[in-house]
Scaffold this motif. Structure first.
Motif, mmCIF file in Angstrom:
data_model
loop_
_atom_site.group_PDB
_atom_site.id
_atom_site.type_symbol
_atom_site.label_atom_id
_atom_site.label_comp_id
_atom_site.label_asym_id
_atom_site.label_seq_id
_atom_site.Cartn_x
_atom_site.Cartn_y
_atom_site.Cartn_z
ATOM 1 N N GLY A 258 28.341 14.393 67.923
ATOM 2 C CA GLY A 258 27.608 14.091 66.698
ATOM 3 C C GLY A 258 26.582 13.001 66.897
ATOM 4 O O GLY A 258 25.509 13.007 66.272
ATOM 5 N N THR A 259 26.886 12.053 67.788
ATOM 6 C CA THR A 259 25.938 10.971 68.080
ATOM 7 C C THR A 259 24.707 11.508 68.805
ATOM 8 O O THR A 259 23.569 11.194 68.453
ATOM 9 N N TYR A 260 24.922 12.346 69.816
ATOM 10 C CA TYR A 260 23.784 12.882 70.562
ATOM 11 C C TYR A 260 22.980 13.890 69.737
ATOM 12 O O TYR A 260 21.790 14.099 69.981
ATOM 13 N N MET A 261 23.615 14.504 68.744
ATOM 14 C CA MET A 261 22.914 15.468 67.898
ATOM 15 C C MET A 261 22.099 14.798 66.798
ATOM 16 O O MET A 261 21.239 15.432 66.183
ATOM 17 N N ALA A 262 22.336 13.526 66.538
ATOM 18 C CA ALA A 262 21.752 12.864 65.376
ATOM 19 C C ALA A 262 20.239 12.723 65.491
ATOM 20 O O ALA A 262 19.725 12.194 66.484
ATOM 21 N N GLY A 263 19.539 13.173 64.476
ATOM 22 C CA GLY A 263 18.091 13.031 64.466
ATOM 23 C C GLY A 263 17.644 11.587 64.443
ATOM 24 O O GLY A 263 16.581 11.238 64.982
ATOM 25 N N GLU A 264 18.440 10.699 63.839
ATOM 26 C CA GLU A 264 18.069 9.287 63.759
ATOM 27 C C GLU A 264 17.998 8.627 65.130
ATOM 28 O O GLU A 264 17.336 7.599 65.299
#
Length: 334
Positions: A258-264
């Motif tokens: 989820g961290t690597y997928m985050a657009g932010e």
């Protein structure tokens, strides 16, 4: 403006003489700015200069496209596509960031036409990514997660963007709970430090952003929390929510993914790697997966599977969705 705030565990000082940008930065960290005390010592100091000339580069070594270095300092041109050039210099006990607004034509037009995009990129370049990187130099890595109190415990909510984390969190804090961030934190394995920014939720009554969301101040904000449980969010088309225990390996994988997928954080990885290579400080690749596994080893994890449109609060979801302790966890699947 000349203001301070605590950002992911680092004392941040911003000095900006430009009125329009000062308003933007004030809105980026609502209710969190403070006037610096006489004895204030900054960990990260950001100085926005009203100067459109390029930073001197003669004799500097090319580092990559748009980046040069010299004597432990790095200049980033059009950092994070924000339109700002940054000169970043780590010192023994602080990080100095100088910024100049020098947008290429494309970024200048985007700043006028796509205001929400410009707001997010300017915040990232000036008050988020420098603090996240300096926290990384002190052993804390960015995570796409939210830590908040839930009754007498503290939960770390993890999951990809768009699952419903912000909605659950905002409902909890408006009911009296406390949180250290909306969806970005820094953690070294136990304590979680929040990134100060507005919460973005569906509805009205705030600054309009992309995906039909609005920004609102996050009530009940605290600087740090220590999670006692890890809650991984998932959504399906079921009519009722389900909570079930989750293997630590799966929990850590979900938190890291989820961290690597985050657009932010999409532009952060390049930002951090460039500074690490150019300054010789901090990890080239933050140990996100390692920290995720450390968290999952220290606290129990569960999976909260949300239905189409859950109307319950987080505490009620965890209570009502919990399977019978005598029931096989696989039988609790909707």
């Amino acid at each position: 403006m000349r203001g301070t705030l605590v950002q992911v565990g680092e004392q941040l000082l911003v000095d900006c003489p430009m009125a329009g940008l000062s308003r933007l930065l004030s809105q980026a960290c609502p209710d969190a700015w403070r006037s610096p005390a006489a004895d204030f010592t900054a960990d990260v100091e950001v100085v926005v200069q009203p100067d459109s000339t390029p930073f001197a580069g003669r004799g500097w070594e090319p580092l990559s496209r748009g980046a040069i270095r010299r004597d432990g300092a790095v200049v980033l041109r059009n950092a994070c596509a924000s339109g700002f050039d940054l000169r970043i210099r780590p010192e023994p006990d602080r990080l100095l960031v100088e910024a100049r607004w020098r947008p290429p034509t494309q970024e200048r037009l985007a700043a006028l036409v796509l205001r929400p995009r410009f707001h997010l990129l300017a915040r990232a370049a000036l008050v988020q990514y420098p603090a996240l990187w300096w926290a990384g130099c002190h052993g804390r890595v960015p995570l796409h997660a939210a830590a908040l109190t839930v009754g007498n415990t503290v939960a770390l909510l993890a999951g990809p963007g768009g699952i419903g984390t912000s909605t659950l969190l905002f409902g909890a804090v408006t009911a009296g709970e406390h949180a250290c961030a909306d969806n970005l934190v820094a953690c070294g394995g136990r304590d979680v430090y929040g990134l100060v920014e507005p919460v973005r939720v569906a509805g009205s009554g705030g600054r309009r952003m992309a995906h039909g969301r609005v920004e609102r101040p996050l009530p009940g904000r605290v600087e740090m929390l220590r999670p006692a449980t890890l809650v991984v969010l998932r959504r399906n088309s079921g009519a009722r929510p389900v909570v079930r225990p989750l293997d630590p390996q799966q929990a850590a994988q979900s938190l890291a993914a989820g961290t690597y997928m985050a657009g932010e954080l999409r532009r952060y990885w390049s930002f951090a790697a460039t500074l690490a290579l150019g300054t010789g400080r901090g990890p080239v690749h933050p140990p996100v997966t390692e920290v995720a596994h450390t968290i999952a080893r220290h606290v129990p994890a569960c999976e909260l599977v949300l239905g189409d449109r859950p109307s319950e609060g987080l505490a009620e979801l965890l209570r009502l969705g919990a399977p019978d302790p005598q029931q096989d966890p696989q039988e609790a699947t909707p």
